[in-house]
Enzyme design. Structure first.
Site, PDB file in Angstrom:
ATOM      1  CB  SER A  90      -8.111   0.667   5.846  1.00  0.00           C
ATOM      2  OG  SER A  90      -8.549   1.939   6.028  1.00  0.00           O
TER       3      SER A  90
ATOM      4  CE  LYS B  58      -3.969   1.999   2.793  1.00  0.00           C
ATOM      5  NZ  LYS B  58      -4.751   1.593   3.925  1.00  0.00           N
TER       6      LYS B  58
ATOM      7  CB  SER C 285      -7.989   3.803   2.887  1.00  0.00           C
ATOM      8  OG  SER C 285      -7.359   2.772   3.852  1.00  0.00           O
TER       9      SER C 285
END
Length: 468
Positions: free
Chosen positions: A181, A82, A157
Site C-alpha cells: 500500500s 494516512k 491504499s
C-alpha cells in the site's frame, strides 16, 4: 496531462535545516504548506481533512522548543498522515461510514515520534476503506486522483499520502503497508515509499489491522534522503508494542561490494507491461555499467504461493472485525470491501490456517534466498497507473488479468517481514512513472536505504562515474 506542482524547496531536509538555523520558522513553513494544500488539493482529493488551527499551534510549539535550544531533526517539516493512523483529537475514519465521526483519543507511537522530532501534522490523507483495496477511493471521500493525469488512479491504499508528496503539498507523509500500500502508489506517482521491516517502527495505538502480523508504518517522501530522515526519527522499539524491534546499524559496506540479485518478475509467473520492463532493465543496466555486482536470480517461493492464496487472511480479518456490522447493514460498506467481508464469513478454520502456514513458508523461503545475496531488486508494479474508474488494468503484458494483477510484486515481502523500498527508475507510456523495488533481509533497513540512495544518485547522474 498536467505536471505535478512539486517544488524543490519542499524537501524535508532543507526545511528542517532552514528552520533550525533560524532562516525560517515552523509557522511560516506550515502556513506555506496549508496554502499549497488549499490551492492544489481540490483537484486531487489527497487530503480528506486539514485542521489549520491545530497545525499552526503545533508549529508555534516547535518554534518555542527551538528557542529553548532543543535539537529537532524534523523541525518545522509539514507531514501528512494516512486516514487510518491515530492522531490525537483528529477525525480518523479509515474511509468508513462506521467511523465517520470517530476522533482519535491518542497519537500512534509513530505520530508521537514525529511530533517529538519537530514535525507538524497538517492533515489526514485519503485511503481505501480499511486500507484493503488497491485503489484509493471510499464511501466517505471518493477517489484520489493522479497528479499527472486526473483521469488516472494513483493506486492504493496509500494513494492520498503518495499524491500529497508527489504534488508538492507536503514533503513527507506517513502511510501504512500490509501488501504494498505504500510502495505501489509511490511507484505510480514518482516518489519514494519505504516499507520497513516488520516491527522496525512501533505500531499502534490505533485501529485493529485486518492483516495481522505484517502491517507496518511506512514513510513516503520525495527522495530517499528524506525517507531515511523520517525513518531515523520513527524507528526503534517501544514497550507499548511487543512486536517492535531494533534494526541493524548503518551498513558500512560500499554499494559495489554487495551482491545484488535482479529478478525481472521477482520469481513469480506474472505478466509485466513492456514499458515497465524496459524502464527497470535500463536502471539495472545502469547499475551494472557503474560496477555493481548484479546476478540474475529469482527467489524460489513455496509451491502454490500467490497473493490469492494468502488473501484469506485479509478476508477473515475483515470478517472478524466488521462481520457483525456487515450483517446488520451491508450497504454501509464499499461494495468491494463488502465482498471481502462476505468471503471472510464463509472461510473455514483450516482455510485460514493454511494461508497462515503459507505465509510462514514465504518468510523462510526468502530468508534462505538471502543467505548468499545481500539485496534483491525488481519492479514495484507490473504496470503504470490506469483509469480511475477501474480496480486494475484490464490487461498487463498483453494478457487479460484479474483486478489485483497490478499488485502481484509487493505482498510476499510483507509476509516475509523484510524491508522493501520503491523509488522512481524512469517512465513508461505517456511519461507515467515506473518504480524499482529494493529488498533486503529483515533488519537490514539501513542497507536498503543506503543502496536506494546510491541508485537514485546514479540514475540522476546518468550512470556517470560514481564511486562506492
Amino acid at each position: 496531462m498536467t505536471t505535478p506542482p512539486r517544488a524543490a524547496a519542499t524537501r524535508a531536509a532543507a526545511i528542517s535545516e532552514s528552520v533550525r538555523m533560524g532562516r525560517n520558522s515552523a509557522r511560516a513553513e506550515t502556513e506555506a504548506a496549508l496554502a499549497r494544500i488549499a490551492a492544489g488539493n481540490p483537484a486531487l482529493n489527497a487530503f480528506v481533512s486539514v485542521d489549520e488551527a491545530a497545525a499552526l499551534a503545533g508549529a508555534d510549539a516547535v518554534d518555542r522548543r527551538l528557542a529553548t535550544g532543543e535539537t529537532l531533526p524534523l523541525a518545522g517539516v509539514p507531514v501528512a498522515v494516512k486516514d487510518t493512523i491515530w492522531v490525537a483529537g483528529r477525525r480518523v475514519t479509515q474511509g468508513s461510514r462506521l467511523f465517520a465521526d470517530f476522533h482519535a483519543p491518542a497519537d500512534a507511537i509513530a505520530v508521537e515520534r514525529l511530533r517529538a522530532a519537530g514535525a507538524v501534522i497538517v492533515g489526514m490523507t485519503n485511503s481505501s476503506e480499511f486500507a484493503c483495496k488497491g485503489v484509493t477511493t471510499n464511501p466517505l471521500f471518493g477517489p484520489t486522483r493522479h497528479p499527472q493525469d486526473p483521469s488516472l488512479t494513483p493506486g492504493g491504499s496509500s494513494g492520498g499520502p503518495a499524491v500529497a508528496v508527489a504534488a508538492g503539498l507536503v514533503p513527507l507523509a506517513l502511510g501504512t503497508d500490509a501488501g504494498g500500500s505504500s510502495r505501489r502508489p509511490p511507484a505510480h506517482v514518482g516518489v519514494v515509499g519505504f516499507k520497513p521491516s516488520f516491527g522496525a517502527i512501533p505500531y499502534g495505538p490505533g485501529y485493529a489491522e485486518p492483516f495481522t502480523g505484517i502491517a507496518v508504518m511506512a514513510p513516503i517522501a520525495a527522495d530517499v534522503a528524506d525517507a531515511a530522515l523520517m525513518f531515523k526519527a520513527l524507528c526503534g522499539p517501544d514497550p507499548r508494542d511487543p512486536e517492535s524491534v531494533a534494526v541493524a546499524p548503518a551498513d558500512t559496506l560500499p554499494p559495489k561490494s554487495l551482491t545484488v540479485a535482479y529478478s525481472p518478475r521477482l520469481g513469480l509467473d506474472a505478466p509485466i507491461d513492456e514499458d515497465v520492463r524496459q524502464a527497470v532493465e535500463q536502471a539495472v543496466d545502469t547499475l551494472e555499467r557503474a560496477g555493481v555486482r548484479i546476478v540474475r536470480r529469482d527467489p524460489s517461493w513455496p509451491a502454490g504461493v500467490t497473493e490469492t492464496a494468502l488473501m484469506p487472511l485479509q478476508h477473515a480479518g475483515l470478517a472478524a472485525l466488521y462481520g457483525d456490522a456487515f450483517r446488520r447493514d451491508p450497504a454501509r460498506f464499499d461494495p468491494d470491501i463488502a465482498m471481502q467481508i462476505e468471503r471472510g464469513l464463509t472461510l473455514t478454520g483450516p482455510e485460514v490456517a493454511a494461508a497462515q502456514l503459507l505465509g510462514v513458508k514465504v518468510a523462510r523461503a526468502l530468508a534462505a534466498f538471502f543467505t548468499d545475496i545481500d539485496l534483491l531488486i525488481g519492479p514495484t508494479a507490473p504496470c503504470v497507473a490506469w483509469p480511475l474508474d477501474r480496480l486494475g488494468p484490464e490487461t498487463i503484458g498483453g494478457q487479460a488479468v484479474p483486478p489485483r494483477a497490478h499488485a502481484v510484486f509487493t505482498p510476499l515481502f510483507n509476509h516475509a517481514k523484510v524491508p522493501a523500498l520503491s523509488l522512481p527508475c524512469g517512465t513508461g507510456r505517456a511519461g507515467l512513472p515506473v518504480g524499482l523495488q529494493v529488498i533486503a533481509p529483515r533488519g537490514q533497513d539501513r542497507r536498503v536505504l543506503r543502496f536506494a540512495a546510491f541508485i537514485e544518485t546514479l540514475l540522476a547522474a546518468g550512470g556517470r562515474g560514481l564511486a562506492g
